[in-house]
Design an enzyme around this catalytic site. Structure first.
Site, PDB file in Angstrom:
ATOM      1  N   PHE A 267       0.788  -1.404  -0.082  1.00  0.00           N
ATOM      2  CA  PHE A 267       0.048   0.033  -0.117  1.00  0.00           C
ATOM      3  C   PHE A 267       0.747   1.169   0.104  1.00  0.00           C
ATOM      4  O   PHE A 267       1.905   1.224   0.757  1.00  0.00           O
ATOM      5  CB  PHE A 267      -1.023   0.068   1.159  1.00  0.00           C
ATOM      6  CG  PHE A 267      -1.754   1.224   1.343  1.00  0.00           C
ATOM      7  CD1 PHE A 267      -3.026   1.292   0.777  1.00  0.00           C
ATOM      8  CD2 PHE A 267      -1.273   2.425   1.953  1.00  0.00           C
ATOM      9  CE1 PHE A 267      -3.883   2.381   0.664  1.00  0.00           C
ATOM     10  CE2 PHE A 267      -2.163   3.445   2.267  1.00  0.00           C
ATOM     11  CZ  PHE A 267      -3.127   3.346   1.496  1.00  0.00           C
TER      12      PHE A 267
ATOM     13  N   ALA B   6       0.372   5.866   0.040  1.00  0.00           N
ATOM     14  CA  ALA B   6      -0.435   6.857   0.015  1.00  0.00           C
ATOM     15  C   ALA B   6       0.574   8.288  -0.114  1.00  0.00           C
ATOM     16  O   ALA B   6       1.211   8.249   0.663  1.00  0.00           O
ATOM     17  CB  ALA B   6      -1.811   6.981   1.070  1.00  0.00           C
TER      18      ALA B   6
ATOM     19  N   ASN C 167       0.058  12.888  -0.804  1.00  0.00           N
ATOM     20  CA  ASN C 167      -0.807  13.882  -1.381  1.00  0.00           C
ATOM     21  C   ASN C 167      -0.002  15.018  -1.577  1.00  0.00           C
ATOM     22  O   ASN C 167       1.119  15.256  -1.120  1.00  0.00           O
ATOM     23  CB  ASN C 167      -1.874  14.345  -0.275  1.00  0.00           C
ATOM     24  CG  ASN C 167      -2.824  13.042   0.012  1.00  0.00           C
ATOM     25  OD1 ASN C 167      -3.548  12.476  -0.788  1.00  0.00           O
ATOM     26  ND2 ASN C 167      -2.688  12.614   1.307  1.00  0.00           N
TER      27      ASN C 167
ATOM     28  N   HIS D 286      -2.383  32.275   5.510  1.00  0.00           N
ATOM     29  CA  HIS D 286      -3.177  32.820   6.687  1.00  0.00           C
ATOM     30  C   HIS D 286      -4.641  32.218   6.770  1.00  0.00           C
ATOM     31  O   HIS D 286      -5.519  32.816   5.991  1.00  0.00           O
ATOM     32  CB  HIS D 286      -3.193  34.299   6.827  1.00  0.00           C
ATOM     33  CG  HIS D 286      -1.850  34.792   6.852  1.00  0.00           C
ATOM     34  ND1 HIS D 286      -1.177  35.128   8.196  1.00  0.00           N
ATOM     35  CD2 HIS D 286      -1.035  35.292   5.793  1.00  0.00           C
ATOM     36  CE1 HIS D 286      -0.252  35.632   8.043  1.00  0.00           C
ATOM     37  NE2 HIS D 286       0.324  35.726   6.855  1.00  0.00           N
TER      38      HIS D 286
ATOM     39  N   HIS E 212       4.178  39.792   8.660  1.00  0.00           N
ATOM     40  CA  HIS E 212       2.951  40.204   8.141  1.00  0.00           C
ATOM     41  C   HIS E 212       2.189  41.637   8.122  1.00  0.00           C
ATOM     42  O   HIS E 212       1.820  42.062   7.315  1.00  0.00           O
ATOM     43  CB  HIS E 212       1.991  39.132   8.856  1.00  0.00           C
ATOM     44  CG  HIS E 212       0.515  38.931   8.363  1.00  0.00           C
ATOM     45  ND1 HIS E 212       0.269  38.841   7.031  1.00  0.00           N
ATOM     46  CD2 HIS E 212      -0.711  38.894   8.984  1.00  0.00           C
ATOM     47  CE1 HIS E 212      -1.045  38.552   6.835  1.00  0.00           C
ATOM     48  NE2 HIS E 212      -1.689  38.609   8.058  1.00  0.00           N
TER      49      HIS E 212
HETATM   50 ZN   LIG Z   1      -3.031  35.781  10.064  1.00  0.00          ZN
END
Ligand SMILES: [Zn+2]
Length: 268
Positions: free
Chosen positions: A70, A72, A74, A81, A91
């Site tokens: 098997f 897997a 992704n 944010h 930020h």
């Molecule tokens: Zn944020």
């Protein structure tokens, strides 16, 4: 007791002393509860209304390989944010720390939890005040430098109901949001006077929903203080005594990123 046995006895005492000091200084995990402070990332994860994209998990492999085992895997794609995440100081602060530059001492530290859930139940636009901070300190002692300050509004119970959590679910419109958070004067005492390591909250922003100037973000960023937003599980933490471990993805140059945050709470 001859001289050499006295030396050996003294050495044994010293070594035992170091050993017990080391035990005292370390974290005994069996004496703590582990609390998950992160919401899962999936297709219901909330992002700011104006975010051009959301969390995407693309399946690359899932199933039996030609070899018979098997496998897997992704691929993921997400704005920095959204969901439970870090706001790196850059930020809202030019030249301030990026996600990979935030010192670990600001991500792993003792925490206090200021509970304003009674006040937010009466006013969903409530902002933490300087007086709230002083009232907390009167009951629970002064907040020490290097503390991670967590604000519990009670909003975590609305996750991931966009309308209840953000106060509005109009697509691409952030002008009608309504949820509680920190106020400017509270941010200033916590960041500038108490020298907090970080500001965390169980809503989408360290500024309240109606904010147009994001002053709490700016006050925190100016002092290189990161934010932790959309935290889960704050109701499981005591006002003080927990240790928070909040480790974001180490995105080089990032302005934030997905955050896996947990707390260690003494069982006693
Ligand atoms: Zn944020």
């Amino acid at each position: 007791m001859n001289c050499s046995s006295l030396v050996i006895a003294l050495l044994a005492t010293v070594v035992a002393g170091f050993a017990s000091a080391a035990r005292g200084a370390g974290i005994d995990l069996s004496a703590h509860r582990l609390v998950d402070l992160t919401h899962p990332f999936d297709d219901r994860t909330l992002y700011w209304p104006t975010s051009p994209s959301t969390f995407k998990l693309e399946r690359l492999s899932y199933g039996t390989t030609p070899g018979g085992w098997f496998y897997a895997a992704n691929a993921l794609c997400a704005p920095e944010h959204g969901g439970t995440h870090l706001d790196a100081p850059i930020h809202f602060g030019e030249g301030r720390h990026t996600a990979d530059q935030v010192p670990l001492e600001q991500l792993v530290a003792p925490a206090v939890v200021i509970d304003v859930s009674a006040k937010t139940a009466a006013d969903r636009d409530y902002r933490l005040t300087r007086q709230d901070v002083l009232d907390f300190e009167r009951r629970h002692a002064r907040i020490a430098p290097g503390t991670i300050v967590l604000l519990r509004t009670g909003w975590g119970r609305f996750w991931p109901d966009r309308k209840a959590y953000l106060g509005d679910d109009t697509p691409n419109d952030a002008s009608k949001l309504s949820f509680p958070s920190y106020g400017e004067d509270a941010a200033r005492i916590l960041v500038e006077e108490r020298r907090a390591a970080a500001l965390g909250v169980d809503v989408a922003s360290i500024d309240y929903g109606r904010s147009q100037d994001f002053i709490v973000h700016r006050v925190a960023a100016a002092a290189n203080v990161p934010g932790f937003e959309n935290l889960a599980g704050l109701e499981a933490l005591p006002p003080r005594g927990a240790t928070v471990i909040a480790l974001p993805m180490k995105i080089a140059g990032g302005s934030g990123g997905p955050l896996r945050a947990i707390a260690l709470v003494p069982k006693r």
